[in-house]
Scaffold this motif. Structure first.
Motif, PDB file in Angstrom:
ATOM      1  N   LEU A  68       0.823  -1.207   0.000  1.00 13.82           N
ATOM      2  CA  LEU A  68       0.000   0.000   0.000  1.00 13.82           C
ATOM      3  C   LEU A  68       0.858   1.258   0.000  1.00 13.82           C
ATOM      4  O   LEU A  68       0.526   2.255  -0.654  1.00 13.82           O
ATOM      5  N   LYS A  69       1.956   1.215   0.724  1.00 15.80           N
ATOM      6  CA  LYS A  69       2.845   2.374   0.795  1.00 15.80           C
ATOM      7  C   LYS A  69       3.359   2.757  -0.584  1.00 15.80           C
ATOM      8  O   LYS A  69       3.317   3.937  -0.971  1.00 15.80           O
ATOM      9  N   HIS A  70       3.838   1.778  -1.344  1.00 13.59           N
ATOM     10  CA  HIS A  70       4.416   2.079  -2.656  1.00 13.59           C
ATOM     11  C   HIS A  70       3.337   2.303  -3.709  1.00 13.59           C
ATOM     12  O   HIS A  70       3.553   3.053  -4.664  1.00 13.59           O
ATOM     13  N   THR A  71       2.188   1.683  -3.560  1.00 13.89           N
ATOM     14  CA  THR A  71       1.114   1.872  -4.528  1.00 13.89           C
ATOM     15  C   THR A  71       0.556   3.285  -4.470  1.00 13.89           C
ATOM     16  O   THR A  71       0.313   3.915  -5.510  1.00 13.89           O
ATOM     17  N   PHE A  72       0.380   3.800  -3.253  1.00 12.40           N
ATOM     18  CA  PHE A  72      -0.227   5.114  -3.082  1.00 12.40           C
ATOM     19  C   PHE A  72       0.791   6.185  -2.706  1.00 12.40           C
ATOM     20  O   PHE A  72       0.409   7.285  -2.292  1.00 12.40           O
ATOM     21  N   ASN A  73       2.092   5.865  -2.826  1.00 14.80           N
ATOM     22  CA  ASN A  73       3.166   6.843  -2.612  1.00 14.80           C
ATOM     23  C   ASN A  73       3.067   7.477  -1.226  1.00 14.80           C
ATOM     24  O   ASN A  73       3.030   8.703  -1.083  1.00 14.80           O
ATOM     25  N   GLU A  74       3.018   6.633  -0.210  1.00 17.67           N
ATOM     26  CA  GLU A  74       2.915   7.101   1.162  1.00 17.67           C
ATOM     27  C   GLU A  74       4.239   6.872   1.894  1.00 17.67           C
ATOM     28  O   GLU A  74       5.095   6.117   1.444  1.00 17.67           O
ATOM     29  N   SER A  75       4.393   7.519   3.032  1.00 17.07           N
ATOM     30  CA  SER A  75       5.531   7.283   3.904  1.00 17.07           C
ATOM     31  C   SER A  75       5.147   6.239   4.944  1.00 17.07           C
ATOM     32  O   SER A  75       3.992   5.801   5.017  1.00 17.07           O
ATOM     33  N   TRP A  83      -4.293   3.703   7.086  1.00 19.47           N
ATOM     34  CA  TRP A  83      -4.796   2.337   7.247  1.00 19.47           C
ATOM     35  C   TRP A  83      -5.963   2.302   8.226  1.00 19.47           C
ATOM     36  O   TRP A  83      -6.930   1.553   8.037  1.00 19.47           O
ATOM     37  N   VAL A  84      -5.895   3.116   9.267  1.00 21.60           N
ATOM     38  CA  VAL A  84      -6.965   3.158  10.264  1.00 21.60           C
ATOM     39  C   VAL A  84      -8.254   3.695   9.657  1.00 21.60           C
ATOM     40  O   VAL A  84      -9.353   3.325  10.077  1.00 21.60           O
ATOM     41  N   GLU A  85      -8.154   4.537   8.647  1.00 19.13           N
ATOM     42  CA  GLU A  85      -9.326   5.194   8.071  1.00 19.13           C
ATOM     43  C   GLU A  85      -9.927   4.431   6.903  1.00 19.13           C
ATOM     44  O   GLU A  85     -11.035   4.761   6.469  1.00 19.13           O
ATOM     45  N   ASN A  86      -9.234   3.447   6.377  1.00 19.07           N
ATOM     46  CA  ASN A  86      -9.661   2.811   5.136  1.00 19.07           C
ATOM     47  C   ASN A  86      -9.980   1.344   5.367  1.00 19.07           C
ATOM     48  O   ASN A  86      -9.072   0.528   5.597  1.00 19.07           O
ATOM     49  N   PRO A  87     -11.235   0.924   5.277  1.00 20.58           N
ATOM     50  CA  PRO A  87     -11.568  -0.489   5.484  1.00 20.58           C
ATOM     51  C   PRO A  87     -11.039  -1.404   4.386  1.00 20.58           C
ATOM     52  O   PRO A  87     -10.753  -2.575   4.644  1.00 20.58           O
ATOM     53  N   TYR A  88     -10.885  -0.884   3.170  1.00 19.36           N
ATOM     54  CA  TYR A  88     -10.346  -1.711   2.090  1.00 19.36           C
ATOM     55  C   TYR A  88      -8.875  -2.036   2.349  1.00 19.36           C
ATOM     56  O   TYR A  88      -8.410  -3.131   2.045  1.00 19.36           O
ATOM     57  N   TRP A  89      -8.160  -1.078   2.891  1.00 23.11           N
ATOM     58  CA  TRP A  89      -6.760  -1.329   3.240  1.00 23.11           C
ATOM     59  C   TRP A  89      -6.665  -2.382   4.331  1.00 23.11           C
ATOM     60  O   TRP A  89      -5.790  -3.256   4.296  1.00 23.11           O
ATOM     61  N   GLN A  90      -7.550  -2.310   5.298  1.00 20.51           N
ATOM     62  CA  GLN A  90      -7.511  -3.278   6.390  1.00 20.51           C
ATOM     63  C   GLN A  90      -7.846  -4.677   5.887  1.00 20.51           C
ATOM     64  O   GLN A  90      -7.216  -5.661   6.291  1.00 20.51           O
ATOM     65  N   HIS A  91      -8.835  -4.781   5.015  1.00 22.16           N
ATOM     66  CA  HIS A  91      -9.163  -6.092   4.445  1.00 22.16           C
ATOM     67  C   HIS A  91      -8.001  -6.626   3.611  1.00 22.16           C
ATOM     68  O   HIS A  91      -7.706  -7.825   3.647  1.00 22.16           O
ATOM     69  N   PHE A  92      -7.340  -5.742   2.872  1.00 22.07           N
ATOM     70  CA  PHE A  92      -6.198  -6.161   2.055  1.00 22.07           C
ATOM     71  C   PHE A  92      -5.088  -6.729   2.920  1.00 22.07           C
ATOM     72  O   PHE A  92      -4.376  -7.652   2.503  1.00 22.07           O
ATOM     73  N   CYS A  93      -4.923  -6.211   4.130  1.00 17.20           N
ATOM     74  CA  CYS A  93      -3.866  -6.670   5.030  1.00 17.20           C
ATOM     75  C   CYS A  93      -4.306  -7.837   5.913  1.00 17.20           C
ATOM     76  O   CYS A  93      -3.564  -8.223   6.821  1.00 17.20           O
ATOM     77  N   GLY A  94      -5.507  -8.377   5.658  1.00 20.22           N
ATOM     78  CA  GLY A  94      -5.907  -9.588   6.346  1.00 20.22           C
ATOM     79  C   GLY A  94      -6.779  -9.400   7.563  1.00 20.22           C
ATOM     80  O   GLY A  94      -7.026 -10.370   8.286  1.00 20.22           O
ATOM     81  N   GLU A  95      -7.271  -8.191   7.807  1.00 15.35           N
ATOM     82  CA  GLU A  95      -8.118  -7.973   8.973  1.00 15.35           C
ATOM     83  C   GLU A  95      -9.523  -8.505   8.713  1.00 15.35           C
ATOM     84  O   GLU A  95     -10.047  -8.416   7.596  1.00 15.35           O
ATOM     85  N   GLU A  96     -10.144  -9.046   9.754  1.00 11.01           N
ATOM     86  CA  GLU A  96     -11.492  -9.593   9.655  1.00 11.01           C
ATOM     87  C   GLU A  96     -12.546  -8.552  10.006  1.00 11.01           C
ATOM     88  O   GLU A  96     -13.594  -8.471   9.364  1.00 11.01           O
ATOM     89  N   TYR A  97     -12.272  -7.751  11.040  1.00  7.33           N
ATOM     90  CA  TYR A  97     -13.170  -6.691  11.470  1.00  7.33           C
ATOM     91  C   TYR A  97     -12.434  -5.358  11.392  1.00  7.33           C
ATOM     92  O   TYR A  97     -11.202  -5.301  11.425  1.00  7.33           O
ATOM     93  N   PRO A 106       5.056   3.068  13.226  1.00  8.83           N
ATOM     94  CA  PRO A 106       5.693   3.243  11.917  1.00  8.83           C
ATOM     95  C   PRO A 106       7.149   2.792  11.871  1.00  8.83           C
ATOM     96  O   PRO A 106       7.632   2.371  10.811  1.00  8.83           O
ATOM     97  N   SER A 107       7.869   2.855  12.986  1.00  6.97           N
ATOM     98  CA  SER A 107       9.269   2.449  12.992  1.00  6.97           C
ATOM     99  C   SER A 107       9.441   0.955  12.704  1.00  6.97           C
ATOM    100  O   SER A 107      10.509   0.523  12.265  1.00  6.97           O
ATOM    101  N   GLN A 108       8.392   0.165  12.926  1.00  2.00           N
ATOM    102  CA  GLN A 108       8.486  -1.259  12.666  1.00  2.00           C
ATOM    103  C   GLN A 108       8.515  -1.570  11.177  1.00  2.00           C
ATOM    104  O   GLN A 108       8.921  -2.661  10.786  1.00  2.00           O
ATOM    105  N   MET A 109       8.104  -0.629  10.345  1.00  2.00           N
ATOM    106  CA  MET A 109       8.227  -0.804   8.898  1.00  2.00           C
ATOM    107  C   MET A 109       9.693  -0.872   8.503  1.00  2.00           C
ATOM    108  O   MET A 109      10.099  -1.713   7.697  1.00  2.00           O
ATOM    109  N   THR A 110      10.494   0.004   9.086  1.00  4.38           N
ATOM    110  CA  THR A 110      11.934  -0.005   8.790  1.00  4.38           C
ATOM    111  C   THR A 110      12.590  -1.275   9.292  1.00  4.38           C
ATOM    112  O   THR A 110      13.441  -1.860   8.599  1.00  4.38           O
TER     113      THR A 110
END
Length: 209
Positions: A68-75, A83-97, A106-110
């Protein structure tokens, strides 16, 4: 410790709806989430974690956030916030609810990028290509030619300092005089080259005076 898989619950929550029940299943991200081979990703990166210790963050969540970061050019910070605001992003990352809290710091991305290394990033890129071929979003003909953007590539271009410009101007004047048949008493060819070299050494040593 190895991350736990994002398991779906056997029964529904009486007070919440599953994301798959409220999302448009024709949405591009919803369809893409079902096409990517997440099991291959978890198998590839699961061996990079220790057997003991605190359970790690789900691999699908980390990989999905990077996609998602590279697709939408985010940091790293903004992709987690959106991610908190977008339910499609959450579903894409495997969330059920739907979740109302940040999934990770964010530091865990690095840290995840350091963990998988360059080879892991290339594997993630290759997985997108294979998914594109499987869904016919990408054709083999489009992979035959690669366009490379060399805007930021290192080039053998000398910085136009005043000393270098003076040296080039002297050389040009000598060539013009020679072409017009004017005999010069001295061309200063060796002296100019030596002065340019000495100037570079002084500049490197920060001895401007």
């Amino acid at each position: 410790m190895k991350p736990k898989k994002q398991e779906t619950s056997a029964c529904d929550d009486l007070f919440r709806l599953r994301l798959e029940q409220i999302l448009d299943q024709r949405h591009a991200l919803y369809r893409l989430a079902g096409e990517i081979d997440w099991n291959t990703v978890e198998t590839r990166f699961g061996g990079l974690y220790a057997e003991e210790g605190r359970p790690g963050i789900p691999i699908r969540l980390m990989v999905g956030l990077h996609y998602l970061k590279h697709t939408f050019n985010e940091s790293d910070e903004t992709v987690v916030a959106r991610w908190v605001e977008n339910p499609y992003w959450q579903h894409f990352c495997g969330e059920e609810y739907f979740r109302h809290t940040l999934p990770i710091d964010p530091s865990q991305m690095t840290r995840f990028r350091h963990r998988i290394g360059e080879a892991g990033c290339e594997f993630m890129l290759g997985l997108t290509v294979r998914t594109g071929l499987a869904t016919q979003a990408v054709s083999l003909a489009s992979l035959a030619v690669v366009n490379v953007d060399t805007t930021v590539q290192d080039k053998a271009i000398a910085f136009p300092t005043d000393a270098r410009l003076y040296h080039k101007a002297r050389s040009a004047l000598v060539r013009m005089a020679k072409g017009m048949g004017i005999e010069l008493r001295q061309s200063y060819r060796r002296l100019s080259k030596a002065a340019l070299t000495k100037h570079g050494r002084y500049a490197h040593a920060r001895q401007m005076q």
